[in-house]
Design an enzyme around this catalytic site. Structure first.
Site, PDB file in Angstrom:
ATOM      1  N   LYS A 194       0.858  -1.180   0.000  1.00 33.93           N
ATOM      2  CA  LYS A 194       0.000   0.000   0.000  1.00 33.93           C
ATOM      3  C   LYS A 194       0.897   1.233   0.000  1.00 33.93           C
ATOM      4  O   LYS A 194       1.698   1.419   0.906  1.00 33.93           O
ATOM      5  CB  LYS A 194      -0.910  -0.003   1.223  1.00 33.93           C
ATOM      6  CG  LYS A 194      -1.788   1.242   1.299  1.00 33.93           C
ATOM      7  CD  LYS A 194      -2.812   1.158   2.408  1.00 33.93           C
ATOM      8  CE  LYS A 194      -3.643   2.427   2.462  1.00 33.93           C
ATOM      9  NZ  LYS A 194      -4.697   2.362   3.482  1.00 33.93           N
ATOM     10  N   LYS A 247      -2.129  -1.576  -3.779  1.00 33.75           N
ATOM     11  CA  LYS A 247      -2.991  -0.399  -3.722  1.00 33.75           C
ATOM     12  C   LYS A 247      -2.154   0.873  -3.808  1.00 33.75           C
ATOM     13  O   LYS A 247      -1.183   0.978  -3.063  1.00 33.75           O
ATOM     14  CB  LYS A 247      -3.759  -0.425  -2.405  1.00 33.75           C
ATOM     15  CG  LYS A 247      -4.650   0.763  -2.175  1.00 33.75           C
ATOM     16  CD  LYS A 247      -5.245   0.703  -0.805  1.00 33.75           C
ATOM     17  CE  LYS A 247      -6.041   1.966  -0.581  1.00 33.75           C
ATOM     18  NZ  LYS A 247      -6.592   2.031   0.755  1.00 33.75           N
TER      19      LYS A 247
HETATM   20  C1  PBG Z   1      -7.187   3.762   5.390  1.00 33.68           C
HETATM   21  C2  PBG Z   1      -7.667   3.481   4.017  1.00 33.68           C
HETATM   22  C3  PBG Z   1      -7.532   4.361   2.943  1.00 33.68           C
HETATM   23  C4  PBG Z   1      -8.141   3.770   1.842  1.00 33.68           C
HETATM   24  C5  PBG Z   1      -8.641   2.534   2.259  1.00 33.68           C
HETATM   25  N1  PBG Z   1      -8.332   2.371   3.607  1.00 33.68           N
HETATM   26  C6  PBG Z   1      -6.971   5.723   2.888  1.00 33.68           C
HETATM   27  C7  PBG Z   1      -5.695   5.999   3.516  1.00 33.68           C
HETATM   28  O1  PBG Z   1      -4.819   5.140   3.657  1.00 33.68           O
HETATM   29  O2  PBG Z   1      -5.553   7.140   3.919  1.00 33.68           O
HETATM   30  C8  PBG Z   1      -8.225   4.417   0.489  1.00 33.68           C
HETATM   31  C9  PBG Z   1      -9.154   3.856  -0.489  1.00 33.68           C
HETATM   32  C10 PBG Z   1      -9.478   4.730  -1.640  1.00 33.68           C
HETATM   33  O3  PBG Z   1      -8.876   5.806  -1.871  1.00 33.68           O
HETATM   34  O4  PBG Z   1     -10.386   4.354  -2.376  1.00 33.68           O
HETATM   35  N2  PBG Z   1      -6.949   2.722   6.228  1.00 33.68           N
END
Ligand code: PBG
Length: 323
Positions: A194, A247
């Protein structure tokens, strides 16, 4: 000319026969936003066509999606500011509306697959995925909280736990906690690679979950790094992840491919909010054809190696397939 590749493209039937990558609704996971209350369907301004739902209307929405062939959902809670604290304690509170909603969804649709999100940010007064002390994220103390959150979600009926926090060691810790509490059948889809991405902002708008200070770069990965994704994947694999996610998806197709080549478990990708928002915005302006752009994007993520794709396009793609 001995070889003319165009012969295999000469008609729709031939093109279909030799199509290498196929994408269907069974590959899609639909992220949905939940808030406490009744009769709520509030559009997210930076993510048109997506809403914050209260559970009564969310159940109807899920039923519609199931009729269209979408059977896997990932639910994210928008938590009232006054319920947030430094320890994210509301995340496993017995009167938590999110846990109640999980229970209701599985009660109404026992055959759907329900994924839940494990990270502190929706519940944290600091807006971070980990516990913050003197401006620092305390990794191992965070694990304890993530463990409690996972058990609470498994108890509520979650089929797949999705740790999206990027703390070290969380997959192994959550696996151990789940097993100790007799949840051997609950799966873990870890957010393995991520990245600290600019493409999450509509999601943070949807949940009011942006960090109150600093950024997420001490836990989310540097977009410049690829080999580091292999290290993260090795750890998650050894710690017992059932599926591993990359991601965002679009800027990281090479990483999806890399994990697919190196690990023999399913690889998924999160086609995140900002990626979808770009397509919505351009098509609302008449600059892109919505259905064609959406399909090409999803197909390319599958072609790169994703078995499953989390995408805000899920319902529209399913409608498009029906046509
Ligand atoms: C946070 C989380 C995020 C997303 C999913 N879970 C945002 C972040 O890490 O700040 C983002 C998903 C998206 O942008 O569609 N745990």
């Amino acid at each position: 000319m001995q070889i003319r590749p165009r012969r295999n493209r000469k008609s729709p039937v031939i093109r279909d026969m030799v199509q290498e990558t196929k994408l269907g609704t069974e590959n899609l996971i639909y992220p949905l936003f939940l808030e406490d209350g009744v009769g709520i369907k509030r559009e997210i301004s930076s993510l048109p066509n997506n809403f914050r739902w209260s559970i009564d209307l969310l159940l109807k929405e899920i039923e519609e999606c199931i009729d269209l062939g979408i059977n896997t959902f990932d639910i994210f809670p928008a938590v009232n500011e006054n319920l947030k604290d430094k320890l994210a304690s509301y995340s496993y509170a017995s009167d938590n509306f999110y846990l109640d909603a999980i229970h209701q969804i599985k009660g109404n649709f026992p055959d759907c697959v329900l994924m839940t999100d494990v990270a502190m940010d929706p519940y944290s007064s600091d807006g971070h995925d980990g516990f913050v002390e003197n401006g620092k994220i305390i990794n191992d103390k965070t694990l304890t909280i993530l463990g409690k959150m996972s058990i609470a979600q498994a108890q509520a009926g979650a089929d797949i736990i999705g740790p999206s926090d990027m703390m070290d060691g969380r997959v192994g810790f959550i696996r151990q906690e789940l097993d100790r509490n007799d949840f051997q059948e609950v799966s873990i889809m870890s957010y393995t690679a991520k990245y600290a991405s600019a493409f999450y902002s509509p999601f943070r708008d949807a949940l009011d979950s942006a960090p109150k200070s600093g950024d997420k770069k001490t836990y989310q990965m540097n977009p410049a790094n690829k080999r580091e994704a292999l290290l993260e994947a090795q750890l998650d694999f050894e710690e017992g992840a059932d599926m591993m996610m990359v991601k965002p998806a679009l800027c990281y197709l090479d990483v999806i491919h890399l994990l697919k080549e190196n690990f023999d478990i399913p690889i998924t990708a999160y086609n995140v909010s900002g990626e979808c928002a770009m397509v919505y915005a351009a098509s609302q302006n008449g600059w892109l054809n919505y259905e064609a752009a959406m399909t090409e994007m999803l197909l390319s993520i599958k072609r790169a190696g994703a078995d499953g794709i989390l995408t805000y396009f899920a319902k529209d793609f399913a409608k498009f397939c029906k046509k």
